[in-house]
Scaffold this motif. Structure first.
Motif: not given
Lengths: 323, 323
Positions: B212-218
């Motif tokens: 998700p854009e809102g959890a794009a830490d990778t």
């Protein structure tokens, strides 16, 4: 060319069901069978769930419809097809027809589940609404036939029965040691085909039906020794409101050990239990088979029980259980 | 006795994943793969859905947890286990532990999906709530470890990675001709195990992540060439809010071709599309893989694409899409 039974009104044999399977295997999905020790512990028997809710169109009905259309193709009979359906047979016929570029017209009761109406239309079927009675459904279909459509009845027809029975050819291979098989009973297409296949493939199997109390025309018919002709259904199990068919009842009388009736509350509890243990939403009609085990546990205790989860077409906006 | 890799911090090999499969095959379900021509037509490629939503506990996480517990059993290490989890790993660990009569304690963020909390408890896990931050989750677990619990981390551990990778051993047998594989990326347990197995079993396969854009830490970590250490997730995909693990990131860097980021609206649209075509409710985390295909159709056009549908544990009372 595959040989089929001779008439629509004749009781099909296992060979006819096998021929149906050969005919439709390129179209249908081999559906999975799920098994869950925790669920079994809760119900005190070993349950295998044959997941026809994961069949194409979300219900076993695609098997029968595919077989009926394939038979028309084999015999070179062209033209539009039509049926009456509360939804699953309609969606199935729409998709089965569209595979062969045929037009399909579906008479639906005007209180059909919106999800089912949407599905029929998405698969390319044309919906004609009618009042929600058996008489009006049949009249709607008769009108279409008068216009030249080929009727594909939802259950009272050998091609349909044979198609539905193919689910049990798969199941017998997936779970060869079943002792009991339970299928829902509406018009009786699924249970009649299933019973013929089960008796041929699973020696000693007992076949039971499950029916809502509010649509228990088959249980009543068995009790009275003849098919009742008047019954006003009242049940959440929208797929089981139809009355048992003539040919279907004949097969049920011969091959089915009994029909367990279940309450509306039992159906809803079973839906919730399946959701909790399998994360599948199954439609109320399907839940009757689980409700049957919950209602009469003494009949199933410790036994290996196959259940046909007939469909998963439910209206998400009107879920009847609290998750 | 089966041989395993030597340390939790070492990158596992395909042989380690194969050993995991042998270890857990009696506990896990071989999940079905679904294929639907109409869905494919809508997305302009050939998609196979590996349905880990139908895995026991409703998510792939049961594979990793089962492997971790089986390793403790093999090495004779007794005692309670503990973890932190937004839900799926917690439920998986609770069930995996209960199979071996171990007690499991699960630190859960207090905004976890109620369905997931209920599941952890139903499988016999003891829930300890914490504030919904990575720091508080880790602190909660550290406290339990200080009390003597054996920590079973949700993703950053070779045993977990190997367990998750077993899904792809099945998939490679079910669909040997895949050209691309897409898996969701949260902590990275699923994609790292999947990538190792896919590269070993499916020659020429391209492995992609979906985030998700809102959890794009990778995605950000790959862009920066090193694992970012600060990221505040904001996404409906509750299973993907964790930050990618150290070992996981190392494997992703080596074996994963790229991570496609998807919007919240894209995730919701994908959930609705899967419901319409398959009658399965999949959780938002799972829907990212379908959203990835919808977001970047040019990457997948006409190709044979495997997608891992990671779980189906959603809150029915808060469905994010209009059916």
């Amino acid at each position: 060319m595959l040989m089929g039974h001779q008439t629509a009104e004749q009781i099909p044999t296992y060979d006819d069901i096998y021929a149906a399977q050969q005919r439709i295997k390129g179209q249908i999905r081999t559906t999975p069978v799920l098994f869950e020790p925790q669920f079994n512990a809760a119900l005190a028997c070993e349950l295998w769930l044959k997941c026809e809710n994961l069949q194409r169109t979300g219900a076993f009905k695609f098997r029968g419809a595919s077989n009926a259309i394939a038979r028309l193709e084999e015999t070179g009979r062209k033209g539009e097809v039509a049926t009456h359906s509360s939804g699953n047979h309609g969606a199935a016929l729409a998709l089965a027809a569209s595979v062969h570029k045929r037009r399909a017209r579906i008479v639906m009761p005007d209180n059909s589940v919106p999800t089912k109406i949407e599905a029929v239309q998405r698969y390319g079927g044309e919906v004609i609404f009618c009042a929600p009675t058996q008489q009006q459904r049949e009249k709607g279909l008769a009108d279409l036939v008068a216009e030249g459509c080929i009727p594909i009845p939802p259950y009272d027809h050998a091609d349909i029965i044979c198609g539905q029975g193919t689910a049990v050819i798969e199941l017998a291979k997936q779970c060869p040691e079943l002792e009991v098989l339970i299928a829902p009973v509406g018009g009786g297409g699924l249970i009649s085909g299933s019973a013929i296949a089960a008796k041929a493939l699973l020696p000693g199997i007992e076949v039971m039906g499950a029916e809502p109390e509010g649509a228990a025309d088959t249980a009543l018919s068995l009790e009275q020794g003849k098919r009742v002709e008047q019954f006003t259904p009242d049940t959440i199990a929208d797929g089981l409101r139809a009355m048992v068919g003539v040919l279907n009842f004949e097969i049920i009388r011969k091959h089915v050990g009994g029909v367990i009736t279940v309450s509306e509350a039992g159906i809803i509890d079973a839906m919730a239990l399946v959701w909790r243990h399998f994360r599948m939403l199954i439609e109320p009609s399907s839940a009757t088979v689980i409700a049957a085990v919950m209602t009469q546990p003494e009949l199933f205790a410790g036994r290996r029980v196959g259940t046909i989860i007939s469909g998963g077409n439910i209206d998400l906006e009107r879920l009847p259980f609290k998750p």
